[in-house]
Design an enzyme around this catalytic site. Structure first.
Site, PDB file in Angstrom:
ATOM      1  N   THR A 134      -0.396  -2.340   0.148  1.00  0.00           N
ATOM      2  CA  THR A 134       0.765  -2.279   1.054  1.00  0.00           C
ATOM      3  C   THR A 134       2.086  -2.530   0.325  1.00  0.00           C
ATOM      4  O   THR A 134       2.122  -3.250  -0.685  1.00  0.00           O
ATOM      5  CB  THR A 134       0.592  -3.344   2.162  1.00  0.00           C
ATOM      6  N   ASP A 135       3.156  -1.997   0.876  1.00  0.00           N
ATOM      7  CA  ASP A 135       4.489  -2.246   0.297  1.00  0.00           C
ATOM      8  C   ASP A 135       4.908  -3.716   0.443  1.00  0.00           C
ATOM      9  O   ASP A 135       5.835  -4.175  -0.218  1.00  0.00           O
ATOM     10  CB  ASP A 135       5.543  -1.319   0.912  1.00  0.00           C
ATOM     11  N   GLU A 136       4.214  -4.463   1.331  1.00  0.00           N
ATOM     12  CA  GLU A 136       4.616  -5.864   1.558  1.00  0.00           C
ATOM     13  C   GLU A 136       4.441  -6.727   0.316  1.00  0.00           C
ATOM     14  O   GLU A 136       5.003  -7.822   0.242  1.00  0.00           O
ATOM     15  CB  GLU A 136       3.813  -6.465   2.720  1.00  0.00           C
ATOM     16  N   TYR A 195      -0.581 -13.106   4.223  1.00  0.00           N
ATOM     17  CA  TYR A 195      -1.198 -11.762   4.171  1.00  0.00           C
ATOM     18  C   TYR A 195      -0.791 -11.026   2.901  1.00  0.00           C
ATOM     19  O   TYR A 195      -1.648 -10.558   2.139  1.00  0.00           O
ATOM     20  CB  TYR A 195      -0.786 -10.934   5.405  1.00  0.00           C
ATOM     21  N   LYS A 255      -2.941  -9.733  -0.419  1.00  0.00           N
ATOM     22  CA  LYS A 255      -3.023  -8.331  -0.846  1.00  0.00           C
ATOM     23  C   LYS A 255      -2.539  -8.178  -2.289  1.00  0.00           C
ATOM     24  O   LYS A 255      -3.156  -7.454  -3.075  1.00  0.00           O
ATOM     25  CB  LYS A 255      -2.188  -7.434   0.084  1.00  0.00           C
TER      26      LYS A 255
HETATM   27  P1  NAD Z   1      -7.396  -3.087  10.554  1.00  0.00           P
HETATM   28  O1  NAD Z   1      -7.203  -4.541  10.764  1.00  0.00           O
HETATM   29  O2  NAD Z   1      -7.176  -2.140  11.681  1.00  0.00           O
HETATM   30  O3  NAD Z   1      -8.901  -2.840  10.038  1.00  0.00           O
HETATM   31  C1  NAD Z   1      -9.530  -3.646   9.092  1.00  0.00           C
HETATM   32  C2  NAD Z   1     -11.024  -3.308   9.095  1.00  0.00           C
HETATM   33  O4  NAD Z   1     -11.657  -4.102   8.059  1.00  0.00           O
HETATM   34  C3  NAD Z   1     -11.733  -3.658  10.400  1.00  0.00           C
HETATM   35  O5  NAD Z   1     -12.563  -2.582  10.803  1.00  0.00           O
HETATM   36  C4  NAD Z   1     -12.562  -4.878  10.057  1.00  0.00           C
HETATM   37  O6  NAD Z   1     -13.756  -4.998  10.834  1.00  0.00           O
HETATM   38  C5  NAD Z   1     -12.862  -4.643   8.579  1.00  0.00           C
HETATM   39  N1  NAD Z   1     -13.180  -5.875   7.857  1.00  0.00           N
HETATM   40  C6  NAD Z   1     -12.475  -7.053   7.861  1.00  0.00           C
HETATM   41  N2  NAD Z   1     -13.099  -7.961   7.090  1.00  0.00           N
HETATM   42  C7  NAD Z   1     -14.193  -7.360   6.563  1.00  0.00           C
HETATM   43  C8  NAD Z   1     -15.216  -7.781   5.676  1.00  0.00           C
HETATM   44  N3  NAD Z   1     -15.237  -9.039   5.198  1.00  0.00           N
HETATM   45  N4  NAD Z   1     -16.171  -6.910   5.327  1.00  0.00           N
HETATM   46  C9  NAD Z   1     -16.178  -5.639   5.832  1.00  0.00           C
HETATM   47  N5  NAD Z   1     -15.237  -5.191   6.680  1.00  0.00           N
HETATM   48  C10 NAD Z   1     -14.254  -6.032   7.042  1.00  0.00           C
HETATM   49  O7  NAD Z   1      -6.507  -2.719   9.305  1.00  0.00           O
HETATM   50  P2  NAD Z   1      -5.644  -1.412   8.984  1.00  0.00           P
HETATM   51  O8  NAD Z   1      -4.317  -1.540   9.612  1.00  0.00           O
HETATM   52  O9  NAD Z   1      -6.460  -0.202   9.247  1.00  0.00           O
HETATM   53  O10 NAD Z   1      -5.440  -1.587   7.409  1.00  0.00           O
HETATM   54  C11 NAD Z   1      -6.422  -1.120   6.504  1.00  0.00           C
HETATM   55  C12 NAD Z   1      -5.988  -1.413   5.084  1.00  0.00           C
HETATM   56  O11 NAD Z   1      -4.760  -0.758   4.818  1.00  0.00           O
HETATM   57  C13 NAD Z   1      -5.758  -2.885   4.798  1.00  0.00           C
HETATM   58  O12 NAD Z   1      -6.256  -3.176   3.516  1.00  0.00           O
HETATM   59  C14 NAD Z   1      -4.248  -3.042   4.846  1.00  0.00           C
HETATM   60  O13 NAD Z   1      -3.816  -4.078   4.004  1.00  0.00           O
HETATM   61  C15 NAD Z   1      -3.805  -1.688   4.340  1.00  0.00           C
HETATM   62  N6  NAD Z   1      -2.484  -1.238   4.819  1.00  0.00           N
HETATM   63  C16 NAD Z   1      -2.204  -1.225   6.158  1.00  0.00           C
HETATM   64  C17 NAD Z   1      -0.973  -0.751   6.606  1.00  0.00           C
HETATM   65  C18 NAD Z   1      -0.631  -0.695   8.072  1.00  0.00           C
HETATM   66  O14 NAD Z   1       0.488  -0.376   8.434  1.00  0.00           O
HETATM   67  N7  NAD Z   1      -1.560  -0.987   8.977  1.00  0.00           N
HETATM   68  C19 NAD Z   1      -0.032  -0.297   5.673  1.00  0.00           C
HETATM   69  C20 NAD Z   1      -0.339  -0.337   4.313  1.00  0.00           C
HETATM   70  C21 NAD Z   1      -1.579  -0.781   3.908  1.00  0.00           C
HETATM   71  O1  TDX Z   2       5.438  -8.572  18.797  1.00  0.00           O
HETATM   72  C1  TDX Z   2       6.033  -8.190  17.780  1.00  0.00           C
HETATM   73  N1  TDX Z   2       7.393  -8.197  17.748  1.00  0.00           N
HETATM   74  C2  TDX Z   2       8.111  -7.818  16.656  1.00  0.00           C
HETATM   75  O2  TDX Z   2       9.349  -7.840  16.688  1.00  0.00           O
HETATM   76  C3  TDX Z   2       5.323  -7.734  16.609  1.00  0.00           C
HETATM   77  C4  TDX Z   2       3.827  -7.705  16.576  1.00  0.00           C
HETATM   78  C5  TDX Z   2       6.078  -7.347  15.523  1.00  0.00           C
HETATM   79  N2  TDX Z   2       7.422  -7.402  15.526  1.00  0.00           N
HETATM   80  C6  TDX Z   2       8.180  -6.995  14.323  1.00  0.00           C
HETATM   81  C7  TDX Z   2       7.744  -7.687  13.049  1.00  0.00           C
HETATM   82  C8  TDX Z   2       7.987  -6.639  11.992  1.00  0.00           C
HETATM   83  O3  TDX Z   2       9.330  -6.698  11.540  1.00  0.00           O
HETATM   84  O4  TDX Z   2       7.899  -5.613  14.096  1.00  0.00           O
HETATM   85  C9  TDX Z   2       7.756  -5.315  12.717  1.00  0.00           C
HETATM   86  C10 TDX Z   2       6.396  -4.720  12.466  1.00  0.00           C
HETATM   87  O5  TDX Z   2       5.445  -5.732  12.702  1.00  0.00           O
HETATM   88  P1  TDX Z   2       3.866  -5.481  12.503  1.00  0.00           P
HETATM   89  O6  TDX Z   2       3.446  -4.311  13.318  1.00  0.00           O
HETATM   90  O7  TDX Z   2       3.186  -6.778  12.696  1.00  0.00           O
HETATM   91  O8  TDX Z   2       3.816  -4.983  10.973  1.00  0.00           O
HETATM   92  P2  TDX Z   2       4.263  -5.669   9.591  1.00  0.00           P
HETATM   93  O9  TDX Z   2       4.374  -7.126   9.708  1.00  0.00           O
HETATM   94  O10 TDX Z   2       5.481  -4.911   9.115  1.00  0.00           O
HETATM   95  O11 TDX Z   2       2.991  -5.284   8.685  1.00  0.00           O
HETATM   96  C11 TDX Z   2       2.380  -3.978   8.792  1.00  0.00           C
HETATM   97  O12 TDX Z   2       2.788  -3.122   7.783  1.00  0.00           O
HETATM   98  C12 TDX Z   2       2.291  -3.342   6.489  1.00  0.00           C
HETATM   99  C13 TDX Z   2       0.856  -4.067   8.812  1.00  0.00           C
HETATM  100  O13 TDX Z   2       0.445  -4.967   9.843  1.00  0.00           O
HETATM  101  C14 TDX Z   2       0.302  -4.476   7.495  1.00  0.00           C
HETATM  102  O14 TDX Z   2      -1.133  -4.460   7.510  1.00  0.00           O
HETATM  103  C15 TDX Z   2       0.799  -3.513   6.455  1.00  0.00           C
HETATM  104  O15 TDX Z   2       0.396  -3.937   5.200  1.00  0.00           O
END
Ligand code: NAD
Ligand code: TDX
Length: 337
Positions: free
Chosen positions: A126-128, A151, A155
């Site tokens: 992730t970019d975070e 988090y 990562k």
């Molecule tokens: P998510 O929380 O929707 O899904 C995570 C999945 O991992 C779930 O199905 C969960 O059951 C599984 N899991 C958790 N712990 C586990 C374990 N110990 N063994 C096997 N499976 C396990 O997450 P997401 O939003 O789909 O993100 C997926 C990946 O992409 C993550 O690594 C996250 O850091 C990365 N990522 C997410 C975003 C975003 O915006 N959501 C952006 C950039 C990168």
């Molecule tokens: O209730 C809310 N109110 C609010 O203002 C929530 C849930 C979020 N927010 C704000 C926080 C952030 O600035 O919105 C923005 C986005 O929040 P999230 O959806 O929680 O995402 P973020 O914290 O940016 O992280 C996400 O992007 C990078 C994903 O959850 C991560 O898994 C990924 O790595």
């Protein structure tokens, strides 16, 4: 590349990736290895349940025996690693499981992958990990890591492990770092689906702080196509940023969602800020675009419309979630704000 183990394939991006890969590559098999935590949902994959090239294995990446058994049973040659605890707010409520899954779990997965002679390992990050930007500038692959939440620290640690295994053991690892995703199957704890669900139920929309934090949004299918590109053409030991130059202030995202749904802005409620809230993310993905020729296919207006439509058409999917265990988390996270 024939048999791909997708960890975390029952989550948001993992399930979208499985659909994408099965549709795009008819010669590949996909093994979905997932522990099914609160975020894992096999309903996301009901459309491919009977497909011969798709298999589900319930397992924990922290358990080497379970990982190796899956790798051997299905002659896995490639790993795409999504499995993680993924929600920043939950990492503030309880960091330990983030270290366990994201750091220790990745380490176990790397060891198992070495033992099973995996040919390619794509680590989805992730970019975070880069921290927070001021009003200008972009994260490049050279930006120093400065994770600010439990988090993102977990990562960043896992990214470094993958790169260290490559450097030390010649392990075939490659790392991607993507900006915020949105689209179908996203768990309703995240900003966009949370706001859609609350708006549809005429509940307050909790915007943290002043609502001026900026995120860089990418439609999930574009993330999947970028991962497919890096999986096939990325260089081992390298990092590729993924993003589509699509920065939005949170408050404008929320207003856009309300407009799409025809709901009033009076639902917006400003609440206490997230501790340590990163101000701005913006990613420079020119390396991926110039070296590997990837471009996103979705404009934001189209992506957000498709997403809102998906949540409208799949109400039972998210209603089941928000009426179950999730209510406890929601109360803990929002009732005192
Ligand atoms: P998510 O929380 O929707 O899904 C995570 C999945 O991992 C779930 O199905 C969960 O059951 C599984 N899991 C958790 N712990 C586990 C374990 N110990 N063994 C096997 N499976 C396990 O997450 P997401 O939003 O789909 O993100 C997926 C990946 O992409 C993550 O690594 C996250 O850091 C990365 N990522 C997410 C975003 C975003 O915006 N959501 C952006 C950039 C990168
Ligand atoms: O209730 C809310 N109110 C609010 O203002 C929530 C849930 C979020 N927010 C704000 C926080 C952030 O600035 O919105 C923005 C986005 O929040 P999230 O959806 O929680 O995402 P973020 O914290 O940016 O992280 C996400 O992007 C990078 C994903 O959850 C991560 O898994 C990924 O790595």
């Amino acid at each position: 590349m024939k048999n791909i183990l997708v960890t975390g394939g029952a989550g948001f991006i993992g399930s979208n990736f499985i659909h994408y890969m099965l549709a795009k590559h008819s010669g590949y098999s996909v093994i979905n290895f997932d522990k099914l935590t609160y975020a894992g949902n096999l309903e996301n994959l009901s459309a491919v349940k009977g497909v011969q090239r798709y298999r589900f294995v319930k397992g924990d990446i922290c358990r080497k025996d379970e990982v190796l058994a899956a790798m051997r049973t299905y002659a896995v040659d490639t790993v795409v690693h999504f499995a993680a605890e993924s929600h920043v707010d939950r990492s503030i409520l309880g960091p330990a499981v983030f270290v366990e899954t994201n750091v220790m779990g990745t380490n176990v997965l790397l060891d198992a992958s070495r033992e099973a002679d995996i040919e390619r390992f794509l680590h989805v990050s992730t970019d975070e990990v880069y921290g927070s930007l001021g009003a200008t500038g972009y994260f490049t692959e050279q930006t120093p890591l400065h994770p600010n939440s439990p988090y993102s620290a977990s990562k960043a640690s896992s990214d470094l492990l993958v790169l260290a295994y490559q450097h030390t053991f010649g392990f075939p690892g490659v790392v991607t770092r993507c900006s915020n995703n949105y689209g179908p199957y996203q768990f309703p704890e995240k900003l966009i689906p949370l706001m859609i669900a609350n708006a549809l139920n005429d509940r307050p929309l909790p915007v943290y702080g002043d609502g001026l934090n900026v995120r860089d949004w990418l439609y999930v299918e574009d993330h999947c196509s970028a991962l497919d590109t890096v999986l096939h053409r990325g260089a081992v030991g390298e990092v590729y940023n993924i993003g589509g130059h699509n920065e939005w202030k949170n408050i404008d995202i929320v207003k856009t969602v309300l407009k799409e749904l025809g709901k009033p802005e009076s639902l917006i409620t400003f609440v206490k800020d997230r501790p340590g809230h990163d101000r701005r993310y913006a990613i420079d993905a020119s390396r991926l675009q110039n070296e590997l020729g990837w471009t996103p296919a979705h404009r934001f207006e189209e992506g957000i419309r498709k997403t809102v439509r998906w949540y409208l058409e799949n109400r039972p999917w998210w209603e089941r979630i928000i009426s179950g265990e999730y209510t406890k988390y929601y109360d803990q996270q929002y009732s005192q704000r």
